[in-house]
Design a protein around this motif. Structure first.
Motif, PDB file in Angstrom:
ATOM      1  N   VAL A  70      -5.386  -3.132   1.162  1.00  0.00           N
ATOM      2  CA  VAL A  70      -5.240  -4.582   0.406  1.00  0.00           C
ATOM      3  C   VAL A  70      -4.073  -5.107   1.177  1.00  0.00           C
ATOM      4  O   VAL A  70      -2.878  -4.826   0.840  1.00  0.00           O
ATOM      5  N   LYS A  71      -4.413  -6.207   2.121  1.00  0.00           N
ATOM      6  CA  LYS A  71      -3.206  -6.987   2.761  1.00  0.00           C
ATOM      7  C   LYS A  71      -2.248  -7.549   1.920  1.00  0.00           C
ATOM      8  O   LYS A  71      -2.565  -7.779   0.472  1.00  0.00           O
ATOM      9  N   VAL A  72      -0.898  -7.452   2.176  1.00  0.00           N
ATOM     10  CA  VAL A  72       0.177  -8.213   1.411  1.00  0.00           C
ATOM     11  C   VAL A  72      -0.453  -9.450   1.092  1.00  0.00           C
ATOM     12  O   VAL A  72      -0.005 -10.081  -0.106  1.00  0.00           O
ATOM     13  N   VAL A  73      -1.015 -10.256   1.824  1.00  0.00           N
ATOM     14  CA  VAL A  73      -1.347 -11.676   1.597  1.00  0.00           C
ATOM     15  C   VAL A  73      -2.356 -11.742   0.462  1.00  0.00           C
ATOM     16  O   VAL A  73      -2.096 -12.487  -0.584  1.00  0.00           O
ATOM     17  N   VAL A  74      -3.335 -10.651   0.036  1.00  0.00           N
ATOM     18  CA  VAL A  74      -4.033 -10.430  -0.909  1.00  0.00           C
ATOM     19  C   VAL A  74      -3.209 -10.134  -2.132  1.00  0.00           C
ATOM     20  O   VAL A  74      -3.462 -10.375  -3.252  1.00  0.00           O
ATOM     21  N   GLN A  75      -2.468  -8.913  -2.097  1.00  0.00           N
ATOM     22  CA  GLN A  75      -1.615  -8.790  -3.010  1.00  0.00           C
ATOM     23  C   GLN A  75      -0.902  -9.862  -3.705  1.00  0.00           C
ATOM     24  O   GLN A  75      -0.772 -10.201  -4.927  1.00  0.00           O
ATOM     25  N   TRP A  76      -0.156 -10.777  -2.883  1.00  0.00           N
ATOM     26  CA  TRP A  76       0.579 -11.857  -3.406  1.00  0.00           C
ATOM     27  C   TRP A  76      -0.425 -12.927  -4.157  1.00  0.00           C
ATOM     28  O   TRP A  76      -0.194 -13.438  -4.982  1.00  0.00           O
ATOM     29  N   ALA A  77      -1.697 -13.135  -3.535  1.00  0.00           N
ATOM     30  CA  ALA A  77      -2.618 -14.048  -3.906  1.00  0.00           C
ATOM     31  C   ALA A  77      -3.094 -13.668  -5.241  1.00  0.00           C
ATOM     32  O   ALA A  77      -3.299 -14.423  -6.311  1.00  0.00           O
ATOM     33  N   GLU A  78      -3.384 -12.551  -5.641  1.00  0.00           N
ATOM     34  CA  GLU A  78      -4.088 -11.794  -6.735  1.00  0.00           C
ATOM     35  C   GLU A  78      -3.198 -11.255  -7.538  1.00  0.00           C
ATOM     36  O   GLU A  78      -3.646 -10.715  -8.569  1.00  0.00           O
ATOM     37  N   ASP A  79      -1.878 -10.902  -7.303  1.00  0.00           N
ATOM     38  CA  ASP A  79      -0.805 -10.516  -8.048  1.00  0.00           C
ATOM     39  C   ASP A  79      -1.160  -9.018  -8.358  1.00  0.00           C
ATOM     40  O   ASP A  79      -1.222  -8.474  -9.448  1.00  0.00           O
ATOM     41  N   VAL A  80      -1.635  -8.237  -7.320  1.00  0.00           N
ATOM     42  CA  VAL A  80      -1.911  -7.160  -7.100  1.00  0.00           C
ATOM     43  C   VAL A  80      -0.786  -6.328  -6.951  1.00  0.00           C
ATOM     44  O   VAL A  80      -0.114  -6.321  -5.953  1.00  0.00           O
ATOM     45  N   GLY A  81      -0.488  -4.931  -7.459  1.00  0.00           N
ATOM     46  CA  GLY A  81       0.534  -4.189  -7.124  1.00  0.00           C
ATOM     47  C   GLY A  81       0.026  -2.657  -7.425  1.00  0.00           C
ATOM     48  O   GLY A  81      -1.044  -2.436  -7.757  1.00  0.00           O
ATOM     49  N   LEU A  82       0.633  -1.642  -6.891  1.00  0.00           N
ATOM     50  CA  LEU A  82       0.441  -0.295  -6.993  1.00  0.00           C
ATOM     51  C   LEU A  82       0.057   0.127  -8.575  1.00  0.00           C
ATOM     52  O   LEU A  82       0.891  -0.319  -9.459  1.00  0.00           O
ATOM     53  N   GLY A  83      -1.004   0.792  -8.683  1.00  0.00           N
ATOM     54  CA  GLY A  83      -1.305   1.269  -9.978  1.00  0.00           C
ATOM     55  C   GLY A  83      -2.286   0.228 -10.640  1.00  0.00           C
ATOM     56  O   GLY A  83      -2.872   0.818 -11.788  1.00  0.00           O
ATOM     57  N   ASP A  84      -2.477  -0.839 -10.256  1.00  0.00           N
ATOM     58  CA  ASP A  84      -3.249  -1.989 -10.846  1.00  0.00           C
ATOM     59  C   ASP A  84      -4.709  -1.582 -10.749  1.00  0.00           C
ATOM     60  O   ASP A  84      -5.139  -0.923  -9.662  1.00  0.00           O
ATOM     61  N   VAL A  85      -5.433  -1.689 -11.744  1.00  0.00           N
ATOM     62  CA  VAL A  85      -6.917  -1.569 -11.577  1.00  0.00           C
ATOM     63  C   VAL A  85      -7.498  -2.932 -11.195  1.00  0.00           C
ATOM     64  O   VAL A  85      -7.554  -3.842 -11.608  1.00  0.00           O
ATOM     65  N   VAL A  86      -8.684  -2.665 -10.244  1.00  0.00           N
ATOM     66  CA  VAL A  86      -9.045  -4.205  -9.834  1.00  0.00           C
ATOM     67  C   VAL A  86     -10.650  -3.957  -9.221  1.00  0.00           C
ATOM     68  O   VAL A  86     -11.114  -2.820  -9.245  1.00  0.00           O
ATOM     69  N   THR A  87     -11.220  -5.049  -9.597  1.00  0.00           N
ATOM     70  CA  THR A  87     -12.636  -4.978  -9.183  1.00  0.00           C
ATOM     71  C   THR A  87     -12.932  -5.621  -7.803  1.00  0.00           C
ATOM     72  O   THR A  87     -11.994  -6.564  -7.274  1.00  0.00           O
ATOM     73  N   ILE A  88     -13.430  -4.806  -6.810  1.00  0.00           N
ATOM     74  CA  ILE A  88     -13.403  -5.221  -5.484  1.00  0.00           C
ATOM     75  C   ILE A  88     -15.039  -5.080  -5.284  1.00  0.00           C
ATOM     76  O   ILE A  88     -15.861  -4.348  -5.411  1.00  0.00           O
ATOM     77  N   GLY A  89     -15.115  -6.150  -4.236  1.00  0.00           N
ATOM     78  CA  GLY A  89     -16.444  -6.136  -3.660  1.00  0.00           C
ATOM     79  C   GLY A  89     -16.353  -5.930  -2.150  1.00  0.00           C
ATOM     80  O   GLY A  89     -15.264  -6.653  -1.344  1.00  0.00           O
ATOM     81  N   ILE A  90     -17.308  -5.225  -1.360  1.00  0.00           N
ATOM     82  CA  ILE A  90     -17.239  -5.033  -0.105  1.00  0.00           C
ATOM     83  C   ILE A  90     -18.553  -5.283   0.475  1.00  0.00           C
ATOM     84  O   ILE A  90     -19.578  -5.114  -0.061  1.00  0.00           O
ATOM     85  N   ARG A  91     -18.901  -5.862   1.704  1.00  0.00           N
ATOM     86  CA  ARG A  91     -19.880  -5.963   2.433  1.00  0.00           C
ATOM     87  C   ARG A  91     -19.773  -5.564   3.925  1.00  0.00           C
ATOM     88  O   ARG A  91     -18.717  -5.755   4.489  1.00  0.00           O
ATOM     89  N   VAL A  92     -20.676  -4.507   4.242  1.00  0.00           N
ATOM     90  CA  VAL A  92     -20.312  -3.803   5.428  1.00  0.00           C
ATOM     91  C   VAL A  92     -21.581  -4.609   6.387  1.00  0.00           C
ATOM     92  O   VAL A  92     -22.821  -4.570   5.783  1.00  0.00           O
ATOM     93  N   ALA A  93     -21.562  -4.918   7.587  1.00  0.00           N
ATOM     94  CA  ALA A  93     -22.650  -5.479   8.245  1.00  0.00           C
ATOM     95  C   ALA A  93     -23.105  -4.406   9.104  1.00  0.00           C
ATOM     96  O   ALA A  93     -22.628  -3.210   9.237  1.00  0.00           O
ATOM     97  N   GLU A  94     -24.479  -4.511   8.864  1.00  0.00           N
ATOM     98  CA  GLU A  94     -25.342  -3.405   9.597  1.00  0.00           C
ATOM     99  C   GLU A  94     -25.016  -3.612  11.050  1.00  0.00           C
ATOM    100  O   GLU A  94     -25.044  -4.711  11.631  1.00  0.00           O
ATOM    101  N   ARG A  95     -25.069  -2.511  11.836  1.00  0.00           N
ATOM    102  CA  ARG A  95     -24.800  -2.431  13.168  1.00  0.00           C
ATOM    103  C   ARG A  95     -26.090  -2.056  13.817  1.00  0.00           C
ATOM    104  O   ARG A  95     -26.612  -0.959  13.483  1.00  0.00           O
ATOM    105  N   ALA A  96     -26.270  -2.644  14.956  1.00  0.00           N
ATOM    106  CA  ALA A  96     -27.686  -2.034  15.782  1.00  0.00           C
ATOM    107  C   ALA A  96     -27.259  -0.645  16.393  1.00  0.00           C
ATOM    108  O   ALA A  96     -26.153  -0.275  16.623  1.00  0.00           O
ATOM    109  N   THR A  97     -28.134   0.122  16.364  1.00  0.00           N
ATOM    110  CA  THR A  97     -27.894   1.660  16.531  1.00  0.00           C
ATOM    111  C   THR A  97     -28.293   1.850  18.144  1.00  0.00           C
ATOM    112  O   THR A  97     -29.033   0.849  18.755  1.00  0.00           O
TER     113      THR A  97
END
Length: 97
Positions: A70-97
Motif C-alpha cells: 500500500v503505497k504512501v500516496v494511497v495511505q494518505w489519500a484513503e487515510d489508511v494506517g497500520l492495523g486498519d482493516v480495508v477492502t481491497i480489490g486486485i486485478r491480475v493480468a493474464e500473461r501468455a505462457t
C-alpha cells in the motif's frame, strides 16, 4: 483474474516505504497455482483499488501468502494506517505462457 477481500494493514520490517495487506489463503492458493503470472521471483503485477484510489503494484510472495503493498500516496489519500482493516480489490493480468 479479479479478487476483492477484506484485510488488515500490516507492516513488514524491510527496506520498503510501504504497509501491506496480505491476501487471504484462498486467493494466495489460486495465485500459487498460476506460476505463469509471475514476472520473476514470484512477484505478480497487479492493479489494485482501496476506497476511491486506484494504483499499480506488484504482489509479493511472503510466508505462504502474497502481500499487496500500500503505497504512501494511497495511505494518505484513503487515510489508511497500520492495523486498519480495508477492502481491497486486485486485478491480475493474464500473461501468455
Amino acid at each position: 483474474m479479479e479478487f476483492e477481500f477484506v484485510g488488515e494493514v500490516i507492516e513488514w520490517r524491510g527496506p520498503a516505504p510501504y504497509l501491506f495487506v496480505p491476501t487471504p489463503a484462498e486467493v494466495s492458493a489460486e495465485l500459487r497455482e498460476r506460476p505463469e503470472l509471475s514476472y520473476g521471483w514470484g512477484c505478480i503485477a497487479a492493479h489494485a483499488r482501496i476506497g476511491e484510489t486506484d494504483f499499480e503494484t506488484s504482489l509479493m510472495p511472503r510466508g505462504g501468502t502474497y502481500l499487496v503493498p500500500v503505497k504512501v500516496v494511497v495511505q494518505w489519500a484513503e487515510d489508511v494506517g497500520l492495523g486498519d482493516v480495508v477492502t481491497i480489490g486486485i486485478r491480475v493480468a493474464e500473461r501468455a505462457t
